[in-house]
Enzyme design. Structure first.
Site, PDB file in Angstrom:
ATOM      1  N   HIS A   8      -1.029   0.357   5.547  1.00  0.00           N
ATOM      2  CA  HIS A   8      -1.525   1.408   6.450  1.00  0.00           C
ATOM      3  C   HIS A   8      -0.523   2.534   6.688  1.00  0.00           C
ATOM      4  O   HIS A   8      -0.058   2.755   7.799  1.00  0.00           O
ATOM      5  CB  HIS A   8      -1.949   0.782   7.786  1.00  0.00           C
ATOM      6  CG  HIS A   8      -3.166  -0.081   7.677  1.00  0.00           C
ATOM      7  ND1 HIS A   8      -3.930  -0.439   8.771  1.00  0.00           N
ATOM      8  CD2 HIS A   8      -3.757  -0.675   6.601  1.00  0.00           C
ATOM      9  CE1 HIS A   8      -4.934  -1.211   8.367  1.00  0.00           C
ATOM     10  NE2 HIS A   8      -4.841  -1.361   7.042  1.00  0.00           N
ATOM     11  N   GLN A  67       0.808  -1.212   0.000  1.00  0.00           N
ATOM     12  CA  GLN A  67       0.000   0.000   0.000  1.00  0.00           C
ATOM     13  C   GLN A  67       0.848   1.272   0.000  1.00  0.00           C
ATOM     14  O   GLN A  67       0.312   2.373   0.057  1.00  0.00           O
ATOM     15  CB  GLN A  67      -0.929  -0.007   1.222  1.00  0.00           C
ATOM     16  CG  GLN A  67      -1.936  -1.130   1.196  1.00  0.00           C
ATOM     17  CD  GLN A  67      -2.778  -1.204   2.459  1.00  0.00           C
ATOM     18  OE1 GLN A  67      -2.651  -0.395   3.371  1.00  0.00           O
ATOM     19  NE2 GLN A  67      -3.662  -2.195   2.523  1.00  0.00           N
ATOM     20  N   TYR A 103     -10.014   8.527  19.081  1.00  0.00           N
ATOM     21  CA  TYR A 103     -11.032   7.950  18.211  1.00  0.00           C
ATOM     22  C   TYR A 103     -11.145   6.423  18.322  1.00  0.00           C
ATOM     23  O   TYR A 103     -11.850   5.798  17.535  1.00  0.00           O
ATOM     24  CB  TYR A 103     -10.826   8.440  16.776  1.00  0.00           C
ATOM     25  CG  TYR A 103     -11.172   9.913  16.713  1.00  0.00           C
ATOM     26  CD1 TYR A 103     -12.459  10.331  16.416  1.00  0.00           C
ATOM     27  CD2 TYR A 103     -10.248  10.885  17.081  1.00  0.00           C
ATOM     28  CE1 TYR A 103     -12.811  11.673  16.444  1.00  0.00           C
ATOM     29  CE2 TYR A 103     -10.585  12.234  17.123  1.00  0.00           C
ATOM     30  CZ  TYR A 103     -11.870  12.611  16.796  1.00  0.00           C
ATOM     31  OH  TYR A 103     -12.224  13.942  16.851  1.00  0.00           O
ATOM     32  N   TYR A 105     -10.507  -9.954   9.891  1.00  0.00           N
ATOM     33  CA  TYR A 105     -10.851 -10.451   8.560  1.00  0.00           C
ATOM     34  C   TYR A 105     -11.276 -11.920   8.576  1.00  0.00           C
ATOM     35  O   TYR A 105     -12.087 -12.348   7.759  1.00  0.00           O
ATOM     36  CB  TYR A 105      -9.677 -10.245   7.601  1.00  0.00           C
ATOM     37  CG  TYR A 105      -9.409  -8.791   7.304  1.00  0.00           C
ATOM     38  CD1 TYR A 105     -10.318  -8.044   6.569  1.00  0.00           C
ATOM     39  CD2 TYR A 105      -8.279  -8.155   7.788  1.00  0.00           C
ATOM     40  CE1 TYR A 105     -10.095  -6.702   6.310  1.00  0.00           C
ATOM     41  CE2 TYR A 105      -8.043  -6.815   7.533  1.00  0.00           C
ATOM     42  CZ  TYR A 105      -8.953  -6.099   6.797  1.00  0.00           C
ATOM     43  OH  TYR A 105      -8.725  -4.766   6.546  1.00  0.00           O
ATOM     44  N   GLU A 159     -15.109   4.192   8.992  1.00  0.00           N
ATOM     45  CA  GLU A 159     -15.624   5.288   9.817  1.00  0.00           C
ATOM     46  C   GLU A 159     -15.523   6.642   9.132  1.00  0.00           C
ATOM     47  O   GLU A 159     -14.605   6.897   8.344  1.00  0.00           O
ATOM     48  CB  GLU A 159     -14.848   5.378  11.135  1.00  0.00           C
ATOM     49  CG  GLU A 159     -15.061   4.221  12.074  1.00  0.00           C
ATOM     50  CD  GLU A 159     -14.388   4.425  13.415  1.00  0.00           C
ATOM     51  OE1 GLU A 159     -14.420   3.486  14.219  1.00  0.00           O
ATOM     52  OE2 GLU A 159     -13.837   5.526  13.670  1.00  0.00           O
TER      53      GLU A 159
END
Length: 413
Positions: free
Chosen positions: A190, A126, A296, A307, A286
């Protein structure tokens, strides 16, 4: 008689089908027992969990439909894994490509050659060249800020850089890394990667918690830059007025924490509030309003599961002192870049939030009133594209890029 029997049998089968469909609805009460309705939601798939929302309207809100005729026009299919897009003052668009290049696109789809001078990126998984933004004085100083995954001894990290676009638009001059979100970790997921400039000229930057079980807790740790919303100066220093300045071993650049992998940042055009979206695990994407110093919740509370199915942590969705999302999706839509629509050319879109969606392959439109989501629509579903980022151009149109290399112009017909 035979005809009557067939009619009765058909009715029974229809009733059984209806019962089956009703059994697949999302939970019909909130955690506090308030009745909710999901009959008109755009989401028709089963949720991955039986978790109940904290309040009415927190998920599966009623569907809305744009009445103004609009179209999503493909301007080009020749981008190479585009990731971030921002409008230039002259109406053109500056786009990052994941493998480490930037290009300029006209609003008719003509692409420049790759812009040189960008520091090497670590593009595996990613990672890569990620989000970007312009200096408010770009017209005079030509300064660009961007986020990328950078190789470092022992692994990689999310880094922020700045540089000047040359007069001939072929090179980034003086490219400099101004901030590194440590600690280093050897992973490929991430990185967060969105960046905005606020009214005071400081930078908001999102980071991810790097996905793996061993790094997740760092989203809650104030001595780590992982899983955070950061606020830094244009030179990469902690911004004045940040909530944790001078507080123990907390990093002064942290603005908010407890985030999983923030993929979208946008300022509301009238309130000025900072909104963000972040990937959930299996379920639990979210949408949040970011406030200074707030937690948060990840990975303590979440509306998703692992998963492979098990609950995350204690499997709770609410805890005192931890912020609730304004809205969440289960199953996920994998929302990425997002932008608010300003202007009144399409009046029903004014101040609506538009999110580029990856796994769900559409543009998600959210109608927001008094900081609550009151309507949802899916645009360009038939295109079957992984939408990565979206912005509003100088001409008032929305422009979106997809992993498959397309640039779309979304506006009135």
């Amino acid at each position: 008689m035979k005809k009557e029997m067939l009619t009765i049998l058909a009715a029974i089968l229809l009733g059984l089908s209806s019962c089956k469909n009703n059994s697949q609805k999302a939970p019909e009460t909130t955690a506090d027992g308030e009745t909710i309705s999901t009959l008109a939601s755009v989401e028709k798939e089963n949720p991955n969990t039986d978790y109940k929302p904290a309040f009415v309207g927190q998920t599966r809100i009623a569907a809305v439909t744009t009445q103004t005729p609009y179209e999503g026009k493909v301007l080009t299919k020749d981008l190479k894994k585009p990731w971030g897009i921002v409008g230039l003052p002259d109406g053109r668009l500056l786009i990052t490509e994941k493998e480490g290049t930037m290009r300029i696109a006209t609003n008719t789809g003509t692409l420049s050659e790759p812009i040189k001078g960008i520091p090497e990126v670590d593009s595996k998984g990613q990672g890569g060249l990620l989000g970007l933004t312009l200096d408010p004085d770009f017209s005079t100083n030509r300064m660009i800020f961007w986020v990328f995954s950078e190789k470092r001894p022992g692994g990689n990290l999310t880094a922020v850089a700045k540089g000047k676009l040359s007069a001939d638009e072929k090179t980034i001059e003086g490219a400099t890394v101004i901030y590194r979100a440590t600690p280093v970790y050897d992973g490929d997921k991430h990185f967060g990667g969105r960046i905005l400039v606020d009214k005071s000229g400081n930078l908001f930057v999102s980071t991810g918690e790097r996905s793996d079980i061993e790094t997740r807790p760092q989203a809650q740790q104030l001595n780590s830059a992982l899983g955070k919303i950061l606020r830094i100066t244009k030179d990469g220093k902690p911004a004045s007025g940040n909530p944790f300045v001078g507080k123990g071993d907390a990093r002064p650049e942290i603005y908010a924490y407890g985030n999983r992998n923030v993929q979208g940042l946008a300022f509301h055009p009238t309130t000025g509030d900072l909104w963000e979206n972040e990937f959930g695990p299996k379920g639990g994407d979210e949408l949040n309003i970011i406030k200074a110093g707030k937690n948060y919740g990840w990975p303590i509370i979440t509306y998703g599961v692992e998963y492979k199915g098990p609950k995350i942590g204690a499997g709770i969705q609410q805890q005192e002192g931890l912020e609730q999302p304004v809205y969440y999706w289960d199953p996920v839509i994998s929302a990425s870049g997002m932008t608010f629509f300003s202007g009144d050319v399409i009046p029903e879109w004014t101040n609506n939030l538009f999110l580029a969606c990856l796994s769900a392959k559409h543009i998600d439109r959210l109608v927001i009133k008094n900081n609550k989501v009151v309507g949802e629509e899916r645009l360009l579903e038939t295109e079957k594209q992984r939408f990565r980022d979206i912005t509003q151009g100088k001409d008032g149109a929305l422009y979106a890029v997809t992993d498959e290399g397309r640039l779309y112009r979304i506006f009135t017909k």
